[in-house]
Motif scaffolding. Structure first.
Motif, PDB file in Angstrom:
ATOM      1  N   LEU A   2       0.831  -1.202   0.000  1.00  0.00           N
ATOM      2  CA  LEU A   2       0.000   0.000   0.000  1.00  0.00           C
ATOM      3  C   LEU A   2       0.869   1.257   0.000  1.00  0.00           C
ATOM      4  CD1 LEU A   2      -2.920   1.082   0.134  1.00  0.00           C
ATOM      5  CD2 LEU A   2      -2.706   1.019   2.633  1.00  0.00           C
ATOM      6  N   PHE A   3       1.909   1.279   0.827  1.00  0.00           N
ATOM      7  CA  PHE A   3       2.830   2.408   0.880  1.00  0.00           C
ATOM      8  C   PHE A   3       3.506   2.617  -0.475  1.00  0.00           C
ATOM      9  CE2 PHE A   3       7.198   3.923   1.532  1.00  0.00           C
ATOM     10  CZ  PHE A   3       6.936   5.174   2.090  1.00  0.00           C
ATOM     11  N   LEU A   4       3.939   1.525  -1.104  1.00  0.00           N
ATOM     12  CA  LEU A   4       4.595   1.634  -2.413  1.00  0.00           C
ATOM     13  C   LEU A   4       3.640   2.173  -3.475  1.00  0.00           C
ATOM     14  CD1 LEU A   4       6.736  -1.627  -2.449  1.00  0.00           C
ATOM     15  CD2 LEU A   4       7.556   0.730  -2.200  1.00  0.00           C
ATOM     16  N   ILE A   5       2.396   1.744  -3.440  1.00  0.00           N
ATOM     17  CA  ILE A   5       1.404   2.252  -4.396  1.00  0.00           C
ATOM     18  C   ILE A   5       1.187   3.744  -4.190  1.00  0.00           C
ATOM     19  CG2 ILE A   5      -1.050   2.160  -5.021  1.00  0.00           C
ATOM     20  CD1 ILE A   5      -0.887  -0.894  -4.499  1.00  0.00           C
ATOM     21  N   ILE A   6       1.073   4.164  -2.946  1.00  0.00           N
ATOM     22  CA  ILE A   6       0.901   5.594  -2.650  1.00  0.00           C
ATOM     23  C   ILE A   6       2.123   6.372  -3.118  1.00  0.00           C
ATOM     24  CG2 ILE A   6       0.750   7.295  -0.768  1.00  0.00           C
ATOM     25  CD1 ILE A   6      -1.013   5.195   0.705  1.00  0.00           C
TER      26      ILE A   6
ATOM     27  N   VAL B  55       4.283   9.897  -9.674  1.00  0.00           N
ATOM     28  CA  VAL B  55       3.712  10.148 -11.003  1.00  0.00           C
ATOM     29  C   VAL B  55       3.020  11.509 -11.034  1.00  0.00           C
ATOM     30  CG1 VAL B  55       1.903   9.374 -12.615  1.00  0.00           C
ATOM     31  CG2 VAL B  55       3.494   7.718 -11.627  1.00  0.00           C
ATOM     32  N   SER B  56       2.270  11.835 -10.018  1.00  0.00           N
ATOM     33  CA  SER B  56       1.538  13.106 -10.019  1.00  0.00           C
ATOM     34  C   SER B  56       2.476  14.302  -9.865  1.00  0.00           C
ATOM     35  CB  SER B  56       0.464  13.119  -8.931  1.00  0.00           C
ATOM     36  OG  SER B  56       1.049  13.075  -7.666  1.00  0.00           O
ATOM     37  N   VAL B  57       3.562  14.167  -9.113  1.00  0.00           N
ATOM     38  CA  VAL B  57       4.504  15.287  -8.915  1.00  0.00           C
ATOM     39  C   VAL B  57       5.384  15.486 -10.151  1.00  0.00           C
ATOM     40  CG1 VAL B  57       6.531  16.036  -7.580  1.00  0.00           C
ATOM     41  CG2 VAL B  57       4.523  15.174  -6.401  1.00  0.00           C
TER      42      VAL B  57
END
Length: 164
Positions: A146-150, A156-158
Motif C-alpha cells: 500500500l505504501f509503495l502504491i501511494i 507520477v503526479s509530482v
C-alpha cells in the motif's frame, strides 16, 4: 516446535521397562519420530538433529533433569521439554514449569495418556503460533505494498503533472 505433524521427540529414560512402555504407547498414538537415550550425555551427542520435544526425568543417575534442560535451552531455545518423573513434589513441578518446561507429568498409570495430551497441546500451540506469524507477515506485506502504491501515485503526479 518446528514440525507439527510428526515432531521429532527425544526420550531420555534409564529404565528399560518404562522406556518400552512410553515408546510403545507413543507409537500406538502415531508418534513414530522417536529417538531414545539412556542419559543426557547420549542425547547431547544427537542434539544437532534438532528435536522438537525432549521428554526426561527430573532425577536421573548422572544429572538432574532441570540442570539438563537449562543447559540445552541456552543454545536450543526452540526445544520444548516435558518432564516425566516419579518426583511428585508440587514445589518441584512448579519450579520446573516456571523455568521453562512445557509440562510436568508424574509417572503413574495415567502418565502415557497425559504425555500424549501434552504433546498434542504443544502441536496445537505451534500451529497457532504459525498462523499468528503468517497473519502478522500478511499485514506487514499489505501495508508495504500500500505504501509503495501511494509513493508511485505521488511520484507520477509530482513529476508528470498528472492531476488526480
Amino acid at each position: 516446535m518446528q514440525e507439527t505433524k510428526n515432531p521429532l521427540i527425544f526420550l531420555i529414560e534409564d529404565s528399560t521397562v518404562y522406556k518400552d512402555l512410553i515408546v510403545g504407547y507413543l507409537q500406538s498414538q502415531k508418534f513414530s519420530n522417536l529417538k531414545v537415550f539412556k542419559n543426557g550425555e547420549e542425547c547431547l551427542k544427537q542434539i544437532h538433529l534438532k528435536p522438537d520435544i525432549i521428554i526426561l526425568d527430573y532425577s536421573s543417575e548422572e544429572t538432574n533433569g532441570l540442570e539438563f534442560m537449562l543447559q540445552v535451552e541456552r543454545e536450543h531455545s526452540y526445544i520444548d521439554f516435558i518432564f516425566l518423573s516419579a518426583q511428585s513434589k508440587v514445589d518441584t513441578a512448579v519450579k520446573i514449569m516456571k523455568l521453562g518446561a512445557a509440562d510436568y507429568i508424574i509417572k503413574n498409570d495415567q502418565a502415557p495418556k497425559k504425555l500424549v495430551e501434552s504433546i498434542e497441546r504443544l502441536k496445537d500451540s505451534t500451529k497457532l503460533e504459525k498462523k499468528r506469524y503468517s497473519f502478522k507477515l500478511g499485514v506487514v506485506v499489505f501495508f508495504i505494498v500500500l505504501f509503495l502504491i501511494i509513493m508511485i501515485i505521488t511520484f507520477v503526479s509530482v513529476f508528470f503533472g498528472v492531476g488526480l
